[in-house]
Motif scaffolding. Structure first.
Motif, PDB file in Angstrom:
ATOM      1  N   SER A  33     -21.729  12.627 -11.974  1.00  0.00           N
ATOM      2  CA  SER A  33     -20.535  11.819 -12.290  1.00  0.00           C
ATOM      3  C   SER A  33     -19.278  12.418 -11.650  1.00  0.00           C
ATOM      4  CB  SER A  33     -20.351  11.713 -13.803  1.00  0.00           C
ATOM      5  OG  SER A  33     -19.898  12.947 -14.311  1.00  0.00           O
ATOM      6  N   GLY A  34     -18.341  11.521 -11.342  1.00  0.00           N
ATOM      7  CA  GLY A  34     -17.059  11.942 -10.778  1.00  0.00           C
ATOM      8  C   GLY A  34     -16.339  12.877 -11.743  1.00  0.00           C
ATOM      9  N   GLU A  35     -16.515  12.614 -13.037  1.00  0.00           N
ATOM     10  CA  GLU A  35     -15.849  13.427 -14.048  1.00  0.00           C
ATOM     11  C   GLU A  35     -16.384  14.865 -14.031  1.00  0.00           C
ATOM     12  OE1 GLU A  35     -16.291  11.828 -17.951  1.00  0.00           O
ATOM     13  OE2 GLU A  35     -15.019  13.376 -18.834  1.00  0.00           O
ATOM     14  N   LYS A  36     -17.710  14.985 -13.934  1.00  0.00           N
ATOM     15  CA  LYS A  36     -18.335  16.316 -13.918  1.00  0.00           C
ATOM     16  C   LYS A  36     -17.824  17.116 -12.699  1.00  0.00           C
ATOM     17  CE  LYS A  36     -22.846  18.528 -14.072  1.00  0.00           C
ATOM     18  NZ  LYS A  36     -24.283  18.349 -13.964  1.00  0.00           N
ATOM     19  N   MET A  37     -17.797  16.425 -11.557  1.00  0.00           N
ATOM     20  CA  MET A  37     -17.336  17.113 -10.339  1.00  0.00           C
ATOM     21  C   MET A  37     -15.876  17.493 -10.461  1.00  0.00           C
ATOM     22  SD  MET A  37     -19.026  15.475  -6.998  1.00  0.00           S
ATOM     23  CE  MET A  37     -19.849  13.986  -7.280  1.00  0.00           C
ATOM     24  N   LYS A  78     -14.153  18.123 -13.107  1.00  0.00           N
ATOM     25  CA  LYS A  78     -13.960  19.258 -14.028  1.00  0.00           C
ATOM     26  C   LYS A  78     -14.379  20.558 -13.359  1.00  0.00           C
ATOM     27  CE  LYS A  78     -14.012  17.432 -18.686  1.00  0.00           C
ATOM     28  NZ  LYS A  78     -14.982  16.685 -19.480  1.00  0.00           N
ATOM     29  N   LYS A  79     -15.574  20.531 -12.730  1.00  0.00           N
ATOM     30  CA  LYS A  79     -16.103  21.761 -12.135  1.00  0.00           C
ATOM     31  C   LYS A  79     -15.210  22.248 -10.984  1.00  0.00           C
ATOM     32  CE  LYS A  79     -20.033  24.249 -10.620  1.00  0.00           C
ATOM     33  NZ  LYS A  79     -21.360  24.204 -10.077  1.00  0.00           N
ATOM     34  N   LEU A  80     -14.720  21.317 -10.203  1.00  0.00           N
ATOM     35  CA  LEU A  80     -13.958  21.728  -9.010  1.00  0.00           C
ATOM     36  C   LEU A  80     -12.448  21.746  -9.256  1.00  0.00           C
ATOM     37  CD1 LEU A  80     -16.065  19.734  -6.400  1.00  0.00           C
ATOM     38  CD2 LEU A  80     -16.287  22.127  -7.020  1.00  0.00           C
ATOM     39  N   ASN A  81     -12.084  21.331 -10.458  1.00  0.00           N
ATOM     40  CA  ASN A  81     -10.677  21.380 -10.848  1.00  0.00           C
ATOM     41  C   ASN A  81      -9.760  20.557  -9.944  1.00  0.00           C
ATOM     42  OD1 ASN A  81      -8.842  22.190 -12.666  1.00  0.00           O
ATOM     43  ND2 ASN A  81      -8.412  24.189 -11.728  1.00  0.00           N
ATOM     44  N   ILE A  82     -10.239  19.365  -9.586  1.00  0.00           N
ATOM     45  CA  ILE A  82      -9.399  18.417  -8.835  1.00  0.00           C
ATOM     46  C   ILE A  82      -9.565  17.032  -9.472  1.00  0.00           C
ATOM     47  CG2 ILE A  82      -9.407  19.634  -6.592  1.00  0.00           C
ATOM     48  CD1 ILE A  82     -11.622  17.728  -5.662  1.00  0.00           C
ATOM     49  N   SER A  83      -8.675  16.113  -9.138  1.00  0.00           N
ATOM     50  CA  SER A  83      -8.714  14.798  -9.794  1.00  0.00           C
ATOM     51  C   SER A  83      -9.906  13.969  -9.303  1.00  0.00           C
ATOM     52  CB  SER A  83      -7.426  14.046  -9.473  1.00  0.00           C
ATOM     53  OG  SER A  83      -7.426  13.714  -8.100  1.00  0.00           O
ATOM     54  N   ILE A 102     -11.802  13.564  -5.603  1.00  0.00           N
ATOM     55  CA  ILE A 102     -13.265  13.584  -5.371  1.00  0.00           C
ATOM     56  C   ILE A 102     -13.642  12.377  -4.504  1.00  0.00           C
ATOM     57  CG2 ILE A 102     -15.539  13.283  -6.485  1.00  0.00           C
ATOM     58  CD1 ILE A 102     -14.512  15.974  -7.267  1.00  0.00           C
ATOM     59  N   TRP A 103     -13.110  11.224  -4.854  1.00  0.00           N
ATOM     60  CA  TRP A 103     -13.383   9.979  -4.112  1.00  0.00           C
ATOM     61  C   TRP A 103     -12.983  10.127  -2.651  1.00  0.00           C
ATOM     62  CZ3 TRP A 103     -15.944   5.682  -3.856  1.00  0.00           C
ATOM     63  CH2 TRP A 103     -15.461   4.592  -3.122  1.00  0.00           C
ATOM     64  N   LYS A 104     -11.824  10.743  -2.429  1.00  0.00           N
ATOM     65  CA  LYS A 104     -11.334  10.932  -1.055  1.00  0.00           C
ATOM     66  C   LYS A 104     -12.298  11.845  -0.266  1.00  0.00           C
ATOM     67  CE  LYS A 104      -7.698  13.124   1.138  1.00  0.00           C
ATOM     68  NZ  LYS A 104      -7.304  14.432   0.758  1.00  0.00           N
ATOM     69  N   GLY A 110     -21.998   7.659 -11.106  1.00  0.00           N
ATOM     70  CA  GLY A 110     -21.428   8.666 -10.209  1.00  0.00           C
ATOM     71  C   GLY A 110     -21.994   8.562  -8.811  1.00  0.00           C
ATOM     72  N   TYR A 111     -22.248   9.729  -8.208  1.00  0.00           N
ATOM     73  CA  TYR A 111     -22.615   9.772  -6.790  1.00  0.00           C
ATOM     74  C   TYR A 111     -23.990  10.397  -6.592  1.00  0.00           C
ATOM     75  CZ  TYR A 111     -17.541   9.284  -6.493  1.00  0.00           C
ATOM     76  OH  TYR A 111     -16.246   8.855  -6.634  1.00  0.00           O
TER      77      TYR A 111
END
Ligand code: BTN
Length: 319
Positions: free
Chosen positions: A17-21, A23-28, A32-34, A53-54
């Motif tokens: 999921s975009g949310e998991k990524m 949180k883990k990578l500390n970016i919005s 992540i989408w970009k 997610g992806y």
């Protein structure tokens, strides 16, 4: 950041999921989408499904981004930091401009617009068929010993390629009688201290043909083997070889390496013509010295030729 995202996608068989990524990578999530779209642009097939997610589909494309190289890398510091460019002027220029980056940083590009060879020659660096890369090194050695790095790089390329190759002293790697790779080492130094060294390596990998004046002189791994190769794997193999040799060089100079070098050097035993310091000599290349100089027997006199701005040509051809 693309590398970290790719790593997360690779680690999971399911959708991430975009949310998991985020949180883990500390970016919005927008960031992540970009980054996902950047990866798509360079050829990664990433599926996205609302509320799931992806997911990374199929085998990865033949790109040279860090994540592709890291999976095969066994080094401590060489190429542990990869600066990737889809297009740049010259990776040697990039490395020089960014010399404050860590020791062992690898600058690598899919295309070079102003690829440079030795003696101010242009180095053709077309899209996605070759490896155009430069290592930034910060050795604690004297400037006079730096030419050995070209020799080490040549040997590392020779050992790391997926087919039989030899070295044409000092800085070409050949398959048969044609050039498959070239090395351009540059440095910034003062009288007794090296600030940094940039070791640029160009390798023809998947080109299907050469035309014009290169037709007789240049080859690629594809032309020689009939197979296409994943470039990232070749890069990592060469970096692995390079680090072993380079660490040895930093401790013992070329002493432990020179026999291996000589065994892989196609120049030894050849009739050659050497042009250096406005001087031309012809003779038989008989050996390579512990300091990396070529020893040429010219009419019974043994002449030591230092690598650097020399041009070596076989009397009966390029090698
Ligand atoms: C030669 O054989 O003349 C040396 C060729 C070196 C080419 C490489 S490609 C990567 C790096 N960037 C450059 O502009 N040149 C070197």
């Amino acid at each position: 950041m693309e590398e970290k995202i790719l790593e997360m996608l690779r680690e999971s068989d399911e959708y991430v999921s975009g949310e998991k990524m985020s949180k883990k990578l500390n970016i919005s999530r927008a960031a992540i989408w970009k980054h996902i779209n950047n990866l798509r642009e360079i050829g990664y097939d990433i599926k996205s499904v609302t509320n799931h997610g992806y997911h990374l589909m199929r085998e990865s494309p033949d790109t040279l981004i860090g994540a592709e190289i890291y999976q095969y890398l066994k080094t401590d510091f060489i190429a542990r930091n990869v600066e990737y460019y889809e297009k740049t002027d010259s990776t040697n220029t990039r490395a020089k401009k960014n010399h404050d980056m860590p020791d062992g940083t690898l600058f690598i590009a899919e295309i070079q617009r102003e690829g440079r060879g030795r003696q101010q020659k242009e180095w053709l660096s077309p899209k996605e068929t070759g490896i155009w890369m430069s290592l930034l090194l910060k050795p604690n050695t004297e400037p006079a010993s730096i030419s050995a790095i070209t020799l080490i790089a040549g040997l590392a390329v020779c050992k790391g390629l997926p087919c039989e190759a030899k070295i044409k002293w000092p800085n070409d790697v050949i398959i048969g009688t044609k050039k498959v790779a070239g090395i351009l080492t540059e440095m910034s130094a003062e009288a007794d201290a090296v600030h940094y060294v940039v070791c640029g390596i160009g390798i023809n990998v998947n080109m299907t043909a050469f035309t014009g004046e290169l037709e007789d002189k240049a080859t690629s791994i594809y032309i020689e083997t009939g197979k296409t190769f994943k470039r990232a794997r070749i890069v990592a193999c060469i970096m692995n070889e390079f680090e072993t040799l380079y660490k040895d060089f930093l401790e013992h100079g070329l002493t432990n390496i020179i026999n291996d070098y000589k065994e892989n050097c196609a120049t030894i035993g050849r009739e050659i013509r050497v042009i250096y310091n406005n001087r031309e000599i012809t003779g038989t290349a008989v050996s390579v010295d512990n300091d990396g100089s070529l020893i040429v027997d010219s009419g019974g006199e043994q002449i030591k030729v230092r690598s650097g701005e020399v041009s070596v040509r076989g009397i009966y051809g390029y090698v």
